[in-house]
Design an enzyme around this catalytic site. Structure first.
Site, PDB file in Angstrom:
ATOM      1  N   ILE A   1     -24.946  -4.759  24.617  1.00 45.21           N
ATOM      2  CA  ILE A   1     -25.345  -5.563  25.775  1.00 45.21           C
ATOM      3  C   ILE A   1     -24.728  -5.015  27.066  1.00 45.21           C
ATOM      4  O   ILE A   1     -25.300  -5.142  28.144  1.00 45.21           O
ATOM      5  CB  ILE A   1     -24.961  -7.045  25.530  1.00 45.21           C
ATOM      6  CG1 ILE A   1     -25.988  -7.677  24.578  1.00 45.21           C
ATOM      7  CG2 ILE A   1     -24.829  -7.827  26.831  1.00 45.21           C
ATOM      8  CD1 ILE A   1     -25.631  -9.077  24.107  1.00 45.21           C
TER       9      ILE A   1
ATOM     10  N   THR B   1       0.825  -1.225   0.000  1.00 47.11           N
ATOM     11  CA  THR B   1       0.000   0.000   0.000  1.00 47.11           C
ATOM     12  C   THR B   1       0.855   1.269   0.000  1.00 47.11           C
ATOM     13  O   THR B   1       1.849   1.357   0.714  1.00 47.11           O
ATOM     14  CB  THR B   1      -0.904   0.012   1.250  1.00 47.11           C
ATOM     15  OG1 THR B   1      -1.640  -1.206   1.281  1.00 47.11           O
ATOM     16  CG2 THR B   1      -1.861   1.189   1.225  1.00 47.11           C
TER      17      THR B   1
ATOM     18  N   SER C   1     -14.065  -4.394   1.841  1.00 46.68           N
ATOM     19  CA  SER C   1     -15.276  -5.155   1.497  1.00 46.68           C
ATOM     20  C   SER C   1     -15.705  -4.869   0.061  1.00 46.68           C
ATOM     21  O   SER C   1     -16.161  -5.770  -0.655  1.00 46.68           O
ATOM     22  CB  SER C   1     -16.423  -4.795   2.449  1.00 46.68           C
ATOM     23  OG  SER C   1     -16.198  -5.349   3.715  1.00 46.68           O
ATOM     24  N   GLU C   2     -15.545  -3.606  -0.368  1.00 48.51           N
ATOM     25  CA  GLU C   2     -15.961  -3.254  -1.738  1.00 48.51           C
ATOM     26  C   GLU C   2     -15.111  -4.020  -2.756  1.00 48.51           C
ATOM     27  O   GLU C   2     -15.627  -4.580  -3.724  1.00 48.51           O
ATOM     28  CB  GLU C   2     -15.805  -1.732  -1.964  1.00 48.51           C
ATOM     29  CG  GLU C   2     -16.786  -0.871  -1.182  1.00 48.51           C
ATOM     30  CD  GLU C   2     -16.404  -0.690   0.295  1.00 48.51           C
ATOM     31  OE1 GLU C   2     -15.283  -1.071   0.682  1.00 48.51           O
ATOM     32  OE2 GLU C   2     -17.244  -0.179   1.058  1.00 48.51           O
TER      33      GLU C   2
ATOM     34  N   GLY D   1     -24.068   1.322  29.183  1.00 51.13           N
ATOM     35  CA  GLY D   1     -23.119   2.423  29.377  1.00 51.13           C
ATOM     36  C   GLY D   1     -21.712   1.938  29.688  1.00 51.13           C
ATOM     37  O   GLY D   1     -20.721   2.548  29.263  1.00 51.13           O
TER      38      GLY D   1
ATOM     39  N   GLU E   1      -6.164  -5.811   3.749  1.00 56.10           N
ATOM     40  CA  GLU E   1      -6.054  -6.948   2.816  1.00 56.10           C
ATOM     41  C   GLU E   1      -7.270  -7.079   1.915  1.00 56.10           C
ATOM     42  O   GLU E   1      -7.804  -8.169   1.712  1.00 56.10           O
ATOM     43  CB  GLU E   1      -5.749  -8.252   3.567  1.00 56.10           C
ATOM     44  CG  GLU E   1      -4.367  -8.191   4.210  1.00 56.10           C
ATOM     45  CD  GLU E   1      -3.812  -9.528   4.614  1.00 56.10           C
ATOM     46  OE1 GLU E   1      -4.133 -10.534   3.966  1.00 56.10           O
ATOM     47  OE2 GLU E   1      -3.048  -9.548   5.590  1.00 56.10           O
TER      48      GLU E   1
END
Ligand SMILES: Cc1cc2nc3c(=O)[nH]c(=O)nc-3n(C[C@H](O)[C@H](O)[C@H](O)COP(=O)(O)OP(=O)(O)OC[C@H]3O[C@@H](n4cnc5c(N)ncnc54)[C@H](O)[C@@H]3O)c2cc1C
Length: 391
Positions: free
Chosen positions: A337, A126, A366-367, A340, A363
């Site tokens: 769940i 990258t 999602s697209e 606060g 890595e």
């Protein structure tokens, strides 16, 4: 089809679980807050085989396969995702690129050093200008006698401050498109190679992430990794296996968050009842556990295929896509769940929630993964391969 782990796999899982709980858990929240990488763990993980899971014993590796590797990464990530990411990037990216595409001299020189825990490995594709469009990388390598001179920069790289060897992809022939990219082993003390300070991240804060700078960095010819022009294609092969470990990391994060939730629902009361007695909470728990198991099955399918030497581009992409998005949903519900208290740093759940986000980015976002999966599906379901009733 066998859905059971062997005795040996279970004992590896248990040993790593114990190691993670005893050695990694105690100061994980402090390390996260101060963004300090726990350097003392490198040698300990090397001694346990965690840094050489998928490499043969002749290279000081543990000689195991991707199923065991997925178990190891899940166990570590269920305790501390920062360490899960460290181990995944070290094994599947940096070390595996040298092992898979290096010549024997490079393997002998680097792999035992890395598997034994003398240092971590890093892998740099990258760049600041773009990660998804890896083919557009701008870092150059030009020949100078027997050497290569690298110029450019990389960003978001995992492990470099603790890595004696970093695999760097650079453009060696601007005219040759994808075939103009090559890989190099850059050693930490090479002149002209600089590593930035650890980046200040949302999550995975104890893992080392940094920018790399190459200013007339001289790399000897013997450190060209694989043939000239094959770097891009080899990097894609490396990412196939890497995605299995990132998917396993996401299963681990989700399981860690789920376990925190399971503890909390049995401790916390509201309206005179333990909160697990409320139907709305029961539905969350059931959905979380079901999704985690579904993701693990996808991970193990890809791992088993990889161990058989099969092509896993589609299956590792599916595993990583589903596990990373599942992990976000589960971490979100687990925090919900906690009410606060989930929002307060004293509980590990908020760390799982922050750490979870990396899964849909690193890595392959999602697209991009949806594009990769769809491309494979179109190939698999090509019109002329469809059964007659569909055509
Ligand atoms: C903690 C961390 C560790 C990392 N470790 C490493 C490492 O060790 N080595 C390494 O090389 N990299 C590493 N990365 C980089 C990571 O792989 C990239 O961040 C990732 O590939 C996305 O690249 P980008 O950040 O440049 O985003 P971009 O590519 O700029 O994408 C921005 C957005 O546009 C979307 N997008 C881009 N192209 C398309 C398209 N064609 N269609 C639809 N949507 C598109 C993306 O999905 C994303 O949502 C790491 C990142 C992080 C955060």
């Amino acid at each position: 089809m066998n859905f059971e782990f062997s005795e040996e796999q279970l004992s590896i899982r248990d040993a790593i679980r114990e190691f993670a709980r005893e050695e990694i858990a105690p100061d994980r929240l402090e390390k996260d807050e101060s963004k300090v990488f726990p350097e003392h763990l490198i040698q300990k993980m090397g001694d346990l085989g965690i840094l050489g899971v998928i490499f043969p014993e002749e290279y000081s590796g543990a000689g195991m396969g991707y199923i065991e590797y997925a178990l190891v990464v899940e166990e570590i990530s269920a305790v501390d995702p920062s360490m899960g990411l460290t181990v995944a990037a070290h094994n599947s990216l940096g070390t595996n690129h040298i092992y898979s595409y290096g010549n024997e001299e490079q393997r002998q020189r680097c792999v035992p050093h890395l598997t034994a825990g003398k240092s971590l490995a890093a892998w740099a594709l990258t760049e600041p200008g773009g990660g998804s469009d890896a083919f557009g990388l701008k870092t150059t390598a030009r020949r100078d006698g027997d050497d290569w001179i690298l110029n450019g920069s990389k960003t978001f790289i995992t492990n470099p401050n603790y890595a004696d060897y970093c695999v760097v992809m650079a453009r060696t022939n601007p005219e040759a498109g994808k075939a103009g990219i090559s890989a190099f082993i850059v050693e930490k003390d090479f002149p002209g190679y600089k590593i930035g300070v650890p980046m200040n991240k949302l999550g995975m804060r104890a893992s080392d992430t940094a920018e790399l700078f190459f200013e007339d960095c001289r790399v000897p010819g013997r450190n060209l990794l694989g043939a000239e022009g094959e770097g891009y294609f080899n990097a894609l092969g490396i990412l196939d296996g890497g995605r299995i470990s990132i998917a396993a990391m996401c299963v681990g994060i989700a399981r860690g968050a789920f376990e925190q939730a399971m503890r909390y629902v049995q401790e916390r009361s509201a309206f005179g009842k333990k909160i697990h007695q409320f139907q709305a909470i029961k539905i969350k728990l059931a959905d979380m556990a079901t999704e985690i198991d579904a993701a693990r099955l996808l991970v193990m399918r890809a791992a088993a295929m990889k161990d058989k030497g099969q092509e896993v581009n589609l299956e590792s992409g599916m595993a990583k896509l589903f596990a990373s998005e599942m992990c976000l949903r589960v971490a979100d519900e687990a925090l919900q769940i906690h009410g606060g208290y989930g929002y307060i740093k004293e509980y590990p759940i908020e760390k799982f929630y922050r750490d979870a986000k990396l899964g849909t980015i690193g890595e392959g976002t999602s697209e991009i993964l949806r594009m990769v999966i769809a491309r494979d599906l179109v190939r698999k379901y090509a019109i002329d391969a469809l059964p007659a009733e569909v055509s």
